[in-house]
Design an enzyme around this catalytic site. Structure first.
Site, PDB file in Angstrom:
ATOM      1  CG  HIS A  71      -0.498   0.262   2.409  1.00  0.00           C
ATOM      2  ND1 HIS A  71      -0.866   1.294   3.404  1.00  0.00           N
ATOM      3  CD2 HIS A  71       0.692  -0.280   2.875  1.00  0.00           C
ATOM      4  CE1 HIS A  71      -0.038   1.415   4.361  1.00  0.00           C
ATOM      5  NE2 HIS A  71       0.894   0.285   4.454  1.00  0.00           N
ATOM      6  CB  ALA A  72       0.212   4.790   1.022  1.00  0.00           C
TER       7      ALA A  72
END
Lengths: 150, 90
Positions: free
Chosen positions: B15-16
């Site tokens: 993810h980020a």
């Protein structure tokens, strides 16, 4: 021609440095600002017109004309595995700026112990490409232009 | 072209934050770099949105390719980033 980026939600404009996560505060993903939402159910709208290139319950990334804008609803909200978020669109969909994409309730997320401040990021842009249109601390409506990226 | 396969560690996947670290390292290189699932076309590993868009989860195998000067060294460093569990990053 500069691209106008809309606030995805009502709230108060905050400087990224106020975001308690160095990934955003230090603009690792890119420059932008943050929106501190009201503590009530809100619908996050697309900040620009384009294609949904990345979509999670807690985040959307929209691409258009070489620009990519990320809206990250709250912080560390990936841990919730989608609980508390409702997707209204799918990855790959084309959206118009201002179109509803994700419903969530910042009050419930905050009650669960996670920050709800929402970074709005021009992915991999340079800080010099951004012109903020609304001063830090100002209340804004969903769909109101908050910065331009050149 | 050099290629490695990496299994994502326990945690929340690519993810980020891990994506930002991974893309940051890839973007510093002059190599052409891709990441994707085995048997599928990879995405440009220098695009944060592209990498996040994969939605890669913990435990998934990901194939990273690199072409150009220093490809092997680059892949070794990218492997290390991908295999570092969440919380292990500075």
């Amino acid at each position: 021609m500069a691209l106008q980026v809309l606030s995805p939600m009502p709230g108060r404009v905050a400087n990224l440095s106020e975001v308690p996560d160095p990934m955003f505060a230090e603009a690792m993903l890119g420059p932008g600002l943050a929106i501190d939402p009201p503590r009530e159910p809100v619908t996050a709208v697309a900040p620009i017109s384009g294609t949904i290139a990345s979509l999670f319950p807690h985040a959307m990334g929209i691409e258009a004309e070489g620009y990519s804008i990320l809206v990250h609803l709250g912080l560390e909200t990936v841990k919730l595995n989608g609980e508390g978020f409702t997707l209204l669109k799918a990855k790959g969909d084309t959206v118009t700026a201002g179109e509803p994409v994700i419903q969530w309730d910042p009050a419930a997320i905050e009650a669960g112990g996670l920050p709800v401040i929402t970074p709005l990021i021009a992915i991999q842009a340079e800080a010099s490409q951004i012109t903020q249109l609304v001063a830090d601390g100002t209340p804004v409506e969903a769909g109101q232009p908050v910065f331009e990226v050149a | 072209m050099a290629e490695i396969t990496v299994t994502l560690p326990p945690g929340v996947g690519l993810h980020a934050r891990p994506a930002a670290l991974f893309v940051g390292a890839a973007a510093k290189s002059s190599c052409d770099v891709t990441i994707g699932r085995p048997g599928e076309p990879g995405v440009n590993a220098k695009s944060i949105l592209g990498v996040m868009g994969l939605g890669a989860k913990a435990g998934e195998e990901m194939v990273v390719t690199a072409e150009g000067d220093g490809a092997d060294e680059l892949l070794a460093s990218l492997k290390e980033i991908l295999e570092t569990p969440e919380g292990g990053h500075a």
